[in-house]
Structures are given as C-alpha cells and as structure tokens.
Design a protein around this motif. Structure first.
Motif, PDB file in Angstrom:
ATOM      1  N   GLN A   1      12.500  40.509 -11.892  1.00  0.00           N
ATOM      2  CA  GLN A   1      12.754  39.575 -12.997  1.00  0.00           C
ATOM      3  C   GLN A   1      13.505  38.350 -12.638  1.00  0.00           C
ATOM      4  O   GLN A   1      13.048  37.293 -13.264  1.00  0.00           O
ATOM      5  N   MET A   2      14.357  38.408 -11.507  1.00  0.00           N
ATOM      6  CA  MET A   2      14.875  37.250 -11.281  1.00  0.00           C
ATOM      7  C   MET A   2      13.962  36.256 -10.619  1.00  0.00           C
ATOM      8  O   MET A   2      13.872  35.036 -10.728  1.00  0.00           O
ATOM      9  N   ARG A   3      13.066  36.835  -9.870  1.00  0.00           N
ATOM     10  CA  ARG A   3      11.941  36.026  -9.443  1.00  0.00           C
ATOM     11  C   ARG A   3      11.063  35.429 -10.296  1.00  0.00           C
ATOM     12  O   ARG A   3      10.482  34.255 -10.171  1.00  0.00           O
ATOM     13  N   GLN A   4      10.807  36.255 -11.371  1.00  0.00           N
ATOM     14  CA  GLN A   4       9.793  35.690 -12.131  1.00  0.00           C
ATOM     15  C   GLN A   4      10.252  34.767 -13.154  1.00  0.00           C
ATOM     16  O   GLN A   4       9.675  33.945 -13.861  1.00  0.00           O
ATOM     17  N   THR A   5      11.749  34.623 -13.176  1.00  0.00           N
ATOM     18  CA  THR A   5      12.445  33.552 -14.305  1.00  0.00           C
ATOM     19  C   THR A   5      13.232  32.660 -13.444  1.00  0.00           C
ATOM     20  O   THR A   5      13.830  31.978 -14.175  1.00  0.00           O
ATOM     21  N   TYR A   6      13.295  32.512 -12.272  1.00  0.00           N
ATOM     22  CA  TYR A   6      14.477  31.903 -11.721  1.00  0.00           C
ATOM     23  C   TYR A   6      14.200  30.153 -11.924  1.00  0.00           C
ATOM     24  O   TYR A   6      14.990  29.561 -12.130  1.00  0.00           O
ATOM     25  N   GLY A   7      13.215  30.010 -11.722  1.00  0.00           N
ATOM     26  CA  GLY A   7      12.425  28.604 -12.187  1.00  0.00           C
ATOM     27  C   GLY A   7      12.935  28.088 -13.536  1.00  0.00           C
ATOM     28  O   GLY A   7      13.504  27.225 -13.787  1.00  0.00           O
TER      29      GLY A   7
ATOM     30  N   TYR B   1      15.668  42.320 -21.408  1.00  0.00           N
ATOM     31  CA  TYR B   1      15.263  40.771 -20.679  1.00  0.00           C
ATOM     32  C   TYR B   1      13.892  40.834 -20.700  1.00  0.00           C
ATOM     33  O   TYR B   1      13.075  41.652 -20.080  1.00  0.00           O
ATOM     34  N   ASP B   2      13.265  39.671 -20.912  1.00  0.00           N
ATOM     35  CA  ASP B   2      11.984  39.112 -21.000  1.00  0.00           C
ATOM     36  C   ASP B   2      12.005  37.954 -20.705  1.00  0.00           C
ATOM     37  O   ASP B   2      12.938  36.890 -20.676  1.00  0.00           O
ATOM     38  N   LEU B   3      10.681  37.246 -20.736  1.00  0.00           N
ATOM     39  CA  LEU B   3      10.417  35.908 -20.440  1.00  0.00           C
ATOM     40  C   LEU B   3      10.998  35.021 -21.441  1.00  0.00           C
ATOM     41  O   LEU B   3      11.564  33.898 -21.254  1.00  0.00           O
ATOM     42  N   LEU B   4      10.864  35.117 -22.664  1.00  0.00           N
ATOM     43  CA  LEU B   4      11.322  34.580 -23.806  1.00  0.00           C
ATOM     44  C   LEU B   4      12.706  34.174 -23.752  1.00  0.00           C
ATOM     45  O   LEU B   4      13.326  33.433 -24.237  1.00  0.00           O
ATOM     46  N   ARG B   5      13.500  35.583 -23.760  1.00  0.00           N
ATOM     47  CA  ARG B   5      14.865  35.567 -23.724  1.00  0.00           C
ATOM     48  C   ARG B   5      15.451  35.019 -22.708  1.00  0.00           C
ATOM     49  O   ARG B   5      16.458  34.197 -22.366  1.00  0.00           O
ATOM     50  N   ALA B   6      14.756  34.779 -21.383  1.00  0.00           N
ATOM     51  CA  ALA B   6      15.347  34.087 -20.203  1.00  0.00           C
ATOM     52  C   ALA B   6      15.314  32.525 -20.547  1.00  0.00           C
ATOM     53  O   ALA B   6      16.171  32.028 -20.151  1.00  0.00           O
ATOM     54  N   ALA B   7      14.219  31.866 -21.264  1.00  0.00           N
ATOM     55  CA  ALA B   7      14.087  30.757 -21.547  1.00  0.00           C
ATOM     56  C   ALA B   7      14.971  30.281 -22.795  1.00  0.00           C
ATOM     57  O   ALA B   7      15.320  29.020 -22.955  1.00  0.00           O
ATOM     58  N   GLU B   8      15.544  31.389 -23.447  1.00  0.00           N
ATOM     59  CA  GLU B   8      16.150  30.956 -24.656  1.00  0.00           C
ATOM     60  C   GLU B   8      15.583  29.959 -25.731  1.00  0.00           C
ATOM     61  O   GLU B   8      16.166  29.326 -26.356  1.00  0.00           O
ATOM     62  N   CYS B   9      14.285  30.350 -25.716  1.00  0.00           N
ATOM     63  CA  CYS B   9      13.544  29.199 -26.576  1.00  0.00           C
ATOM     64  C   CYS B   9      13.358  29.603 -28.105  1.00  0.00           C
ATOM     65  O   CYS B   9      13.397  30.813 -28.208  1.00  0.00           O
ATOM     66  N   GLU B  10      13.811  28.632 -29.102  1.00  0.00           N
ATOM     67  CA  GLU B  10      13.547  28.921 -30.338  1.00  0.00           C
ATOM     68  C   GLU B  10      12.460  28.286 -30.925  1.00  0.00           C
ATOM     69  O   GLU B  10      12.133  27.224 -30.845  1.00  0.00           O
TER      70      GLU B  10
END
Length: 713
Positions: free
Chosen positions: A382-388, A41-50
C-alpha cells in the motif's frame, strides 16, 4: 447423475462466496458500490481528496450506464473479484498512464506503481485504477493494492454475451482470443469500494471523476511559464549566470530547477544546503526573485545518516532503506512533521517555489521490498502504491499553509491526486511515447510533461521543444546534459519563437487550467474525449464484426500522436525524421493556427509544415487570448494587454479566467470569468468585445484588441 453434474456446471461460479453490492448515488451521475469489507486504507483516503461538491451537485443527472445487476462481486480466500459489463461497440481507455497504446480493450494490466519499463503492462508511474468507456462512463476501483485488470480478455462460462466456439481445424475465423463481454478486476483484499461515473460522453465521465477527486490543480501563473533545470552540481554563481544569460538572450524564464547538488549529501538526502556551493541560499533566492525567477529544488524522501533530522525521524521510518537512506512513513504524523519542518526551514520560508520529487516510483531493486514494515501499519504494498501521492500531499500542504500556490514535478502518482500541484515525468526518453503519455494523461487525472533533455541533432531538439510548449510544463531538464534553449545555434531562433509563443498563450492555458479546476475538464486530452470525434463515420476503419475484430482495435482508429490542448487547439507533433504527417480532424471546420487558412472538416489531411512549425489547428469560431511575449509571467495585479485572435467564419466566444495568479484567494470567490465575443455586424464584418470586469473582482486585463486570422472571402 450426469444430468445433476451438468446442472451444477451451469450454476454461477462461487455462488456461495458471492455477496450483494451496496449501491449509493452520492452525486448526480456518481454511484458508490461496496462489496465485502473494504480496507480502511485506500487511494482516496491516502490522497485526502474532498469532492468538489458544489460543482458535482450542479451537474445534470445521468442514468446508470448499465444494469446494476450486471456488476458482480465475489470475495474468495481474501480476494475480491469484480466484473463490469462491456458491450460490443465499446472501447476502453486508461486505466493508468500508458505510453504506447490508447486503446486498452484486450489488455491484461497489473496495476503497480513503477518506473515505466517500455511496455504498457500496468507497471507505470501512475497506475490509476480508473477506466473510461467510449459509451460515456468511467469506473474507479478504490484500492491501494496491486490490482489486475482483465480489460475484455476473460470469458466466463456464464457470460451473457458469450463468443461462439469455433473449430480451428476447419474454420478460418477461429481466434485464440475470443470476444469478451466484461472488464474484470482482481483485488487482493476482503472487500473493496468502487465508483461508477456516468457522464453521457467519455469527457463527461472524466470530468465527474476529476471533480469527485476535488477538481484539477490550478497552477500559479508562473508555473505555466518556462523552466530550466540546471546541471546537478551547479553552484549559486552559475545559477545566477544562467538567469542572466536567459535575460540577455531574450529567452523567457520563470523558474530554475536545482538538481541534487544543492544538498550537502544526496542519494540519500540531507535536505540541507551545501554551504560550499550555496553559501547564502536566502540571498540567492532574493536575487533571483528580483529578476522574476524562482527556484525549484530536487529531492527524494530518503534520509541520509548525515542529515540533521536522522536521529529524530528514525523511529518513524520503515524497516528497509533506499540507497542506504531511511524511508519516512508518510502516514505517520510525526514523520511528516519532522520532514516538512526541515523543508520549511531554510527553503519554503526563504521563498523557494516548489519541489521536484524523484524516485517515488520504482524500480523494485531500488525501493523497499514488499516484506518491509512501517510504523503506521500501512503495508509495504500500500505504501508503494501511494507514496508518490503522500509526498505530493505533504509538500503541497507546506505551500497551502504559506498561502501561496506551487507547481512541481513528481515521479509517482495514483487516484485521488487530481488537485495536487504536480506534473509527472520520467527518465524514459522516447519522444513519440511521451506524446502518447500526454494523450493518455487526460483519462486518469494526472498531468504529464514530455520534457526536453538532450538531443542528437538540431532537428530532434526543435521537435521536442515544439511539443513541450504545448504541455502542462514547458521544461528543459539539463541536469545531465547541460543543454540550453540555444544549444543548437542553427535552430535557436525557432526555439526562441516557441518559447515566446508559450508566454503569449499564457492567458489561454491559465483559463484552460481554471476549467480543469472548476469543471474537471483536462487541459490536455485525447481526441477520444473530443465531442463528436468518434461519432464521425469517416474516422472508422476496419470491420465491425467482433468475431473478426474481437478487440475493436480498428472499429475506431487509435489516435496516439495528436491531442487537444485546451478546448480550441488540436496539436499534431512532428518527430525527428518526419517531413510530413497525417492529421485526423474532427467534424466541423478547422483552420491553421499560424495563418488562419482553412485546413479541413472531419477528414484526414496530410501536412508538410517544414522544420520551423509544429502543426496546430483551431476550430471554427475559436477566440484565443494572447499577451505580449514577456520574459516572465505577470505578477499579482499586473495589467497586461490582450489580443484576442479569432479563427474561421463563425462567430464565437471565449471565457477568460482571471485571479491574482499566486494565492488561494480564488477559493473564496476572488476570481472572474469574462467573455470575449466575436459576432458579425449588419455589414457582415466581424467585430469583437470583452465583457467588463465585475466590481471587486480581479482585473489584470490592460488594452484589448481583436485580430481576425482567417482572410476574408
């Protein structure tokens, strides 16, 4: 024995713990490095950006910005230590959304999603772990952990470019903060992936980062109009009356924001209309849409015990509550389904245009603690860093499924969220710091609005309003103050002028956002990203001796109160109490936006614009599209006359973007770029032309005229 000890001391630290870095060039000028065993789990996977692959693959190849062997990684005791080189001439921008400083070399930043607390220490609404070097490259550390960045502060004993030890007793050049030749990052994980973006220029590096994250968001046209957020307990009749008053007074309005009172309960939330204040939400939405006005709804994600979805979503929430509301695990598909079904039913499906997502940032005593647990297994940290980011993603998906674009507000974000249709805001209310945040936003792939709330004086009110017009979202947030554009009658006409100017500049800002989408170019950005700005020797001040000036604070002046709005406009806001200010112009001729008169070339000027004007300057040869001052953004297919204004002596051109302004059809090629060109004819007179629309492509341009702003010599 002493020689052996000395020899051991000279060996690289933690050599046994060091491991090789695996490098892969994945796009031209974009390299991925892997050290240790990165977390799933990381930032780019949380955003699911392509990545915007076609745009990236079309870029020119650029060399790796330094020797790959100069990047070091060590994994020790479950933590990864990264080291990237810094040269003596480099300045560092980012990482994350800072509010008071632009130059970051010499800072220690603990990157942690939080409400901004008044200090640039890494705790901010968007602590994006991406930094940009003045040498023309950027580095992203892709971890969803709390990270610490030592931005040119630490000195290893095996440093390649070590500072000279000095004697404090006798040497006046002694400093307690010796020169450092590296950016070092501490990641609390057994490995991490990171990316190096080589762009040739700082702007090129930022563009590659933005394209790698999917390309910038392209708002609907109405999102670039004017928005008024009403008081928190307004009812339907008051909302309609507000829209009617805007129209009666002739002030533009594209969407109204409803604050917590639209819900039956808030803090925590039910996500259901209050039947007393809003007995017929669908009828209200239709009535406003008929007037050309949309609705945006305030939410935070924390579910009230009184919410109809409470029992169903309870098993899919964290162990701790926020304001006594349960916290949906937005990495749990079932939690996402339940929450978004609630938002869809009776909100999105009746025409609500979008959301303002509050309180997904901090403070520590508001949000869940780091001991909380979530069903998906995502740690509380990790949830705190990506919840927004997760909240932006799941709500944005609602509109994508409906086939229409949205544009909203959010309090927390992070890396990978470049393409998500949200603008950051907060409750901190310093006008100068809001402008510095706008300057810094372009370094980290986020949008920021210096919103207007209340003001103590008419002067402050107008100065804030003038600034917000030249930002991603032109907004008054009156949830507490009840203010309106005409709240200070003595400046109401000036406010109206700038509200109308925002509408007139809509094709310009829309085209600049299209460049954000297709080319990764931030629509609002620092002067440090302006090509040629830093290289002009007249911008240099202070000593270049790094022992006297170890953190480069004066090698190039820190510019934090002026910025570029698109590629043509230099904006220099005025703050309450100021009668004059200095503006540093980049190399090349620049002209006054309002009069077309010559302003300067690569120099510092002093301006006294008076209360009625915010200083804005235009580069030589710029061609800027204007439309009439409409009350609402043009609708799909609506033709609007355009006046192209040309500034300066040189010929020039402008690429005007066009699409339906509402849907995602542009992703299938249903858009057009048309070139407005100004040249001098055989008699030396300026003439203008607009290339024709391609067959089958959007064409919303009505009558075209050209206006030459700079008086003839």
């Amino acid at each position: 024995m002493k020689k052996l000890i000395l020899l051991l001391c000279l060996l690289p630290l933690s050599a046994a713990a060091s491991g090789p870095i695996s490098w892969t060039e994945i796009f031209p000028g974009v390299w991925k490095g892997v050290a240790g065993e990165p977390e799933a789990y990381d930032l780019l996977r949380a955003a699911e950006c392509e990545p915007f692959a076609s745009a990236l693959e079309g870029l020119e190849r650029t060399p790796f910005p330094f020797a790959q062997t100069e990047v070091r990684a060590e994994v020790v005791d479950g933590k990864t230590y990264l080291r990237f080189p810094l040269r003596r001439e480099e300045q560092v921008y980012g990482p994350g959304l800072n509010f008071q400083t632009v130059h970051q070399r010499g800072k220690i930043l603990g990157l942690h999603v939080d409400h901004y607390g008044g200090r640039d220490n890494g705790r901010t609404h968007a602590p994006v772990p991406f930094y940009v070097s003045s040498a023309g490259y950027g580095v992203l550390v892709n971890s969803a952990r709390y990270m610490t960045f030592y931005v040119g502060t630490a000195v290893r004993r095996d440093a390649r470019d070590a500072p000279e030890a000095r004697d404090r007793n006798t040497d006046p050049a002694w400093t307690s903060r010796p020169y450092s030749d590296a950016v070092e990052a501490l990641v609390p994980a057994n490995g991490v992936e990171f990316y190096v973006f080589s762009g040739g220029t700082p702007l090129g590096a930022v563009e590659r980062y933005n394209l790698f994250c999917g390309g910038g968001t392209l708002p609907p046209r109405w999102g670039l109009g004017f928005t008024q957020r009403v008081e928190k307990l307004y009812d339907a009749a008051q909302v309609v009356a507000e829209a009617e008053e805007f129209e009666r007074r002739g002030y533009p309005l594209d969407f109204i924001g409803l604050e917590p009172g639209w819900q039956s309960r808030a803090y925590p939330c039910t996500f259901e209309w209050d039947s007393g204040r809003f007995p017929d939400p669908a009828g209200l939405t239709r009535q406003l849409l008929h007037r050309g006005v949309r609705l945006n709804l305030w939410v935070n994600p924390y579910v009230s015990p009184d919410a109809s979805i409470y029992d169903e979503i309870l098993p899919h929430t964290g162990t701790h509550t926020v304001w006594c509301g349960i916290v949906p695990d937005l990495n749990d598909p079932e939690a996402v389904r339940i929450w978004t079904d609630r938002l869809r039913q009776g909100q999105v499906d009746i025409g609500v245009s979008g959301y303002k997502i509050d309180e997904v940032d901090g403070y520590d005593h508001y949000l869940w603690p780091d001991v909380a647990r979530f069903p998906s297994g995502t740690s509380a940290e990790q949830m705190r860093q990506t919840y927004g980011v997760l909240a932006q993603k799941v709500t944005g998906r609602l509109y994508r499924q409906a086939g229409i674009r949205t544009f909203g507000l959010v309090r927390g974000s992070n890396a990978g969220a470049v393409s998500l249709p949200y603008v950051l805001y907060n409750d901190y209310y310093s006008h100068p710091d809001f402008i510095t945040a706008l300057v810094n936003s372009g370094f980290c792939g986020v949008l920021w609005t210096p919103e207007v709330r209340g003001s103590k004086t008419a002067e402050e009110w107008l100065r804030r309003f003038q600034s917000v017009v030249f930002s991603p979202m032109a907004m008054i947030n009156a949830w507490s103050s009840g203010t309106k554009p005409w709240s200070f009658p003595e400046v109401a006409e000036q406010v109206k002028y700038y509200a109308e100017l925002r509408m007139m500049l809509m094709p310009y800002f829309y085209s600049e956002f299209a460049r954000y989408r297709f080319h990764g170019t931030p629509p609002f950005r620092s002067m440090a990203l302006e090509p040629g700005f830093r290289s002009d020797p007249r911008t240099d001040t202070g000593s270049r001796d790094l022992e006297e000036n170890p953190y480069l604070e004066a090698v190039t002046r820190e510019i934090k109160d002026q910025y570029m709005a698109g590629g043509c406009l230099l904006v220099a806001p005025m703050f309450a109490g100021q009668e004059s200010r200095t503006v540093l112009l980049p190399a090349g001729d620049w002209y006054d936006f309002y009069t077309g008169l010559y302003a300067g070339n690569g120099e510092e000027i002093t301006v006294e614009p008076g209360l009625d004007r915010i200083p804005v300057f235009v580069r030589d040869g710029a061609v800027i599209p204007f439309i009439p001052p409409l009350l609402h953004a043009p609708g799909p297919g609506e033709k609007v006359d355009i006046e192209f204004r040309h500034y300066g002596r040189a010929g020039g051109s402008y690429l005007l973007y066009d699409d339906d302004g509402t849907t995602f059809a542009y992703e299938d090629g249903h858009y057009s770029w048309r070139t407005a060109t100004v040249t001098r004819d055989a008699r030396g007179e300026l003439t203008g032309s607009l290339s024709p629309a391609e067959d089958g492509k959007p064409d919303t341009v009505g009558q075209v005229t050209f206006r030459f702003m700079t008086p003839a010599e």
